[in-house]
Design a protein around this motif. Sequence first.
Motif, short mmCIF file in Angstrom:
data_model
loop_
_atom_site.label_atom_id
_atom_site.label_comp_id
_atom_site.label_asym_id
_atom_site.label_seq_id
_atom_site.Cartn_x
_atom_site.Cartn_y
_atom_site.Cartn_z
N HIS A 305 53.80 33.22 45.56
CA HIS A 305 55.22 33.26 45.19
C HIS A 305 55.55 34.40 44.23
O HIS A 305 56.69 34.47 43.76
N ARG A 306 54.55 35.24 43.92
CA ARG A 306 54.75 36.37 43.02
C ARG A 306 55.33 35.92 41.69
O ARG A 306 56.35 36.41 41.21
N LYS A 307 54.64 34.98 41.08
CA LYS A 307 55.00 34.49 39.76
C LYS A 307 53.88 34.84 38.78
O LYS A 307 52.77 35.18 39.17
N HIS A 308 54.16 34.73 37.50
CA HIS A 308 53.21 35.09 36.45
C HIS A 308 52.39 33.87 36.04
O HIS A 308 52.90 32.75 35.96
N LEU A 309 51.12 34.11 35.74
CA LEU A 309 50.22 33.06 35.25
C LEU A 309 49.42 33.62 34.08
O LEU A 309 48.74 34.65 34.22
N ALA A 310 49.47 32.95 32.95
CA ALA A 310 48.71 33.34 31.76
C ALA A 310 47.73 32.22 31.44
O ALA A 310 48.13 31.06 31.28
#
Length: 414
Positions: A305-310
């Motif tokens: 989904h082209r989201k950010h993950l930290a």
Amino acid sequence: MTHRKVYRFRMEPTQVQGEALERMAGARRWVWNWGLARRKEVYEATKQSLPMAQLGAELTALKKQPETAWLKAVDSQLLQQALKDLDRAYQAFFGKRARFPRFKSRKKDEPRFRIPQRVKVEDSRVYVPKVGWVRIRQNQPIDCTIKGATFKRDAEGHWYVTLTAEFEMPDVALPPANPEKVVGIDLGLKDFAVLSDGTRIAPPKFYRAGECRLKKASKALSRKQKGSKNCEKARRRLSRVHAKVRNQRQDWLHKLTTNLVTRYDGLCIEDLSLKGMARTKLSRSVMDAALGEFRRQVEYKTVWHRKHLAVIDRYFPSSRLCRECGSINANLTLSDKVWTCGCGAVHDRDLNAARNIRAEGIRTIPLVYGQSPSREGIVPVVVGHTNTQNACGEPVRPRQQLRHGSVKQESHVL
């Protein structure tokens, strides 16, 4: 950039097709055992490993012999794939990632085989070489290129096909995240997850709910005579109970992770030591919660989904850190659900951890310029700015100092 997707569908073969699938699984097991025996024989005689190319040539020669001519009725790529799997098992052993390959038993080894090419899916049917078109329960379309298929029969006797597909994604930077849609997630057992916005997700505890049925089915199996038909029936009943618990957990996790990934632009989670948590007295609850599966799904779904993950360092004192003054409560124990800092701030343990995880993870996530998160006393890193302040204007302490300040890894298991 090339990424992979995996689709898994239940097959509905006819009786003839089911027998053909079992024969192919048996051929795969026979080739594995034959290849393993040949490699051990050559090594004992010459102290050298048998090359993969020579082993494949010997397999081709076997098809011409009368006693092994039945191998012609099996897909050739299936047999070659069995030898490749054997070679990969040897590499894993020499790389100290697995134990030495062993012979596969007809009774213990679940029927399965792999075919790297020529597998197609059309109109809720899958094409299996040497078998034909087999009906499947296709609940979603396949919009990617199929690169391989694995066929496996579970303990209940149902056949499943797992399709590995590849798709292309643009090799560009992810779009900046809206700081209002970045969330910190604190995982645990009392609450499966506590979000930085105050949302609490209760643990479903599917294993605990089905524990009585599991004990009853397991006791019935232990009373049956081994090798009898009643023993096989009892084994299948126990497998159905395990399968129901597993399917319930997977369905719940998929719905939860999909909702989180589509709802937020960025997710911040903690790098927990699940192996260490599984060795405690709460191991059964830890395994039932499936925290590792939650992280696995979040990792690949954020890519899709082209989201950010930290992912925050596991030694970051998320529960002990006061988000008002920046001090660390070294005397905090797992039984303390609410604690008061020396500055007078009262913190809920899990909610405070989730907000600290968000504040720490948001540093690595590019945000929309000109916006700041609705978080008291926190100004995150935004595009074009490198200096930040935290803890009500106080400078953020270095990571090494945080590590020394944390007594032990925080598991948040209570």
